[in-house]
Scaffold this active site. Structure first.
Site, PDB file in Angstrom:
ATOM      1  N   CYS A   1       0.798  -1.233   0.000  1.00  0.00           N
ATOM      2  CA  CYS A   1       0.000   0.000   0.000  1.00  0.00           C
ATOM      3  C   CYS A   1       0.825   1.275   0.000  1.00  0.00           C
ATOM      4  O   CYS A   1       0.265   2.375  -0.105  1.00  0.00           O
ATOM      5  CB  CYS A   1      -0.947   0.009   1.194  1.00  0.00           C
ATOM      6  SG  CYS A   1      -2.130  -1.338   1.156  1.00  0.00           S
TER       7      CYS A   1
ATOM      8  N   CYS B   1       0.372   2.589   6.476  1.00  0.00           N
ATOM      9  CA  CYS B   1       0.775   1.217   6.753  1.00  0.00           C
ATOM     10  C   CYS B   1       0.782   0.444   5.446  1.00  0.00           C
ATOM     11  O   CYS B   1       0.252   0.898   4.436  1.00  0.00           O
ATOM     12  CB  CYS B   1      -0.192   0.558   7.733  1.00  0.00           C
ATOM     13  SG  CYS B   1      -1.883   0.425   7.094  1.00  0.00           S
TER      14      CYS B   1
END
Length: 474
Positions: free
Chosen positions: A138, A458
Site C-alpha cells: 500500500c 501502513c
C-alpha cells in the site's frame, strides 16, 4: 481513546445526525480554517545546507471508483495513462523535459508488468524517457515518490513523474500449479505421443483455479483478519470503528461538495460517460452500519464492510522537480518534500502499525514535535487500524515495551486529522493512495494556513512510511 472521543463530542454541531457518536469536530471548524488561512503560522523552514530542495509542482488522480464499476473493461495502464495525461494537461509540462517516470503497483497485470513504461508510452512520452515500476504494497506510490526524490537529490534528474495505479476489477487468476507445470511441459513436447501422454495425466482437480486473496504470504492471514485482531488487542470497539468510518465518509462528502478535492481530474472512459468524481463516498447512519455482520472473524469480529476500505480502481501522478528547475520553468510549487522514513516490523501481530513506528522517526529526523504539525494525512485501511495506531501512539506502555522509547509520541488531534476524508471513503487503489495523501496534504496546508504536514501509511508485510511535507511560501 475515550478521551479523544469525549473531546470530539464536545465540539460537534448540534444539527449533526450523528452528534451523539463523535468524530466530527472537524466539520465545524471551517471558520477556524479561514482565520488560519488569513494569518498563517510562521515557522523555520526545513531546508538543509548542501541538500537540494525537491518540490511538488502538481499532483492529480483520476476518480477512485469501486472495482467492477465504470473502469471494469479497461486495463491498469489505461488508468495510469489517464492520470499521466491529466497531469500533463494541468501543468503543460513539455513531455521531453521529464527525465524519468516511476510508478507503483501491487497486483500486477502480467501483460504489462512494467506498467510505468506502458502508461508513459501511451501518454505520449518519448520512448527515450526511462520508466520503471516499484511495489511495496500500500505504500508503493510512496516508494515511487521517494525514489524520485532520491534521483533529484543525487543530481541524476531534475524532473521526475511519480505515481501509482491499481486495478482490482480484473486481477490475475491462475491455473493450479499442477496444471501450469503440465501445460509448460506440453509446450515443450515434440511428438504426438509425448503430448498425448501428458494430456492423459491431467486430472479434474488440475482445473481448480488459484484465486488471489489480500493475504500475507508469510502468515497466510487476510489483512481484514489482522485488522480484527489488532482492534481486539487495543480494545477498539465495533462502535468506535463505525463512528470513525462514518466520520470519514461524512468529511469526504463535505470536501467533495465544496470542491476541495482539487487533485481529481475527469476521465473520459472509452465507450462510456466521463467520470468526474469518486463513487465510494456514501455517508450512512450508525443504525445501518450496525446491521452489517463481521466480514472476517465470524461471528464475533468487529471489522465489517462498512468500516473497511473497499476494493478500488484508480491511478495517480505527481510532478516532482528540483526547486531551481521549477522556478526556472516558471512554476509556483505547492510544497517541499522533506524528511521521510520507512519502517518494518512483525507482519503477524503488528502488520498495520506502520504509522506508529514511522511517525516519531520522521519527526526526530526533521527536528519537529507532534505539536509542530498542522495537517495529518494518514492512510485508512480499516477504521480499527487507524484507531489502534492512534491509541498506540498515545501509549507510554506501548512506546516503552515495543518501540524502545522512553515515552509516547502522542496522538494527532482529530481537528487536524484526515479532515477531507480518507481511504475508507475516497477509496484505496493500493498503489495510488500515497500520491493522494501527499497532494491532499499540500492542498490542506494552503487552505488551512499551516506549514508542516505529516503523511503516514501502513502496508502489507508489516511495513510503513512517513514523510514531512512543507508548504511552499506564497
Amino acid at each position: 481513546m475515550s478521551s479523544i472521543l469525549t473531546h470530539a463530542i464536545r465540539n460537534l454541531p448540534a444539527s449533526s445526525a450523528w452528534a451523539a457518536r463523535g468524530f466530527a469536530r472537524s466539520l465545524s471548524c471551517s471558520s477556524q480554517l479561514q482565520a488560519a488561512a488569513v494569518q498563517p503560522k510562521s515557522k523555520k523552514t526545513l531546508a538543509k545546507s548542501g541538500v537540494k530542495n525537491i518540490v511538488v509542482v502538481e499532483g492529480v488522480r483520476i476518480p477512485f471508483l469501486q472495482s467492477g464499476t465504470s473502469y471494469v473493461d479497461l486495463m491498469p495502464h489505461d488508468l495510469a495513462r489517464a492520470a499521466l495525461q491529466g497531469l500533463l494537461n494541468r501543468t503543460s509540462v513539455p513531455r521531453d523535459v521529464v527525465d524519468y517516470i516511476v510508478y507503483g503497483t501491487v497486483i500486477q497485470e502480467v501483460k504489462t508488468s512494467n506498467v510505468a513504461r506502458e502508461a508513459a508510452l501511451g501518454a505520449g512520452f518519448s520512448d527515450k524517457t526511462p520508466a520503471h515500476t516499484v511495489t511495496m504494497a500500500c505504500i508503493s506510490s510512496n516508494q515511487a515518490m521517494t525514489t524520485g526524490v532520491g534521483m533529484i537529490a543525487a543530481g541524476q534528474c531534475d524532473v521526475v513523474v511519480a505515481g501509482g495505479v491499481e486495478f482490482m476489477s480484473d486481477i490475475p487468476i491462475r491455473h493450479s500449479r499442477k496444471m501450469r507445470k503440465t501445460l509448460l511441459t506440453l509446450n515443450r513436447a515434440k511428438t504426438l505421443g509425448q503430448k498425448l501422454s501428458l494430456v492423459s495425466k491431467i486430472r479434474p482437480d488440475y482445473f481448480a483455479p488459484e484465486l488471489p486473496g489480500v493475504t500475507e504470504f508469510s502468515t497466510n492471514e487476510t489483512m481484514g483478519h489482522s485488522a480484527d485482531r489488532l482492534a481486539a488487542a487495543f480494545a477498539i470497539s465495533r462502535l468506535e470503528q463505525d463512528e470513525y468510518a462514518l466520520r470519514s465518509h461524512t468529511l469526504a462528502k463535505k470536501a467533495q461538495d465544496e470542491g476541495l478535492l482539487l487533485d481529481v481530474v475527469p476521465f473520459k472512459v472509452p465507450g462510456k460517460d466521463t467520470v468526474t468524481k469518486d463513487n465510494g463516498i456514501r455517508p450512512s447512519s450508525m443504525e445501518q452500519m450496525g446491521k452489517l455482520k463481521p466480514a472476517f472473524v465470524k461471528p464475533y469480529g468487529t471489522v465489517t464492510a462498512a468500516n473497511s476500505s473497499f476494493l478500488t480502481d484508480g491511478a495517480s501522478a505527481i510532478l516532482l522537480m528540483s526547486e531551481e528547475k521549477a522556478l526556472a520553468m516558471g512554476y509556483k510549487p505547492k510544497a517541499y518534500l522533506r524528511d521521510f522514513t520507512y519502517v518494518s516490523q512483525d507482519p503477524k501481530d503488528q502488520l498495520l502499525l506502520g504509522p506508529t513506528y514511522a511517525t516519531p522517526k520522521v519527526l526526530e529526523k526533521a527536528g519537529l514535535t507532534l505539536a509542530d504539525i498542522d495537517v495529518f494525512e494518514f492512510h485508512e485501511a480499516f477504521a480499527g487500524q487507524i484507531l489502534a495506531n492512534l491509541k498506540a501512539m498515545d501509549s507510554d506502555w506501548f512506546a516503552q515495551n515495543y518501540m524502545g522509547r522512553k515515552s509516547k509520541v502522542g496522538a494527532p488531534p482529530l481537528e487536524k486529522f484526515n479532515t477531507w476524508g480518507g481511504s475508507l471513503s475516497l477509496g484505496h487503489p493500493f498503489a495510488a493512495t500515497g500520491c493522494r495523501l501527499v497532494i491532499t496534504a499540500a492542498h490542506r496546508l494552503r487552505k488551512e494556513g499551516g506549514q508542516y504536514a505529516l503523511v503516514a501509511a501502513c502496508a502489507a508485510g508489516g511495513q510503513g512510511h512517513a514523510m514531512i511535507v512543507e508548504l511552499y511560501p506564497q
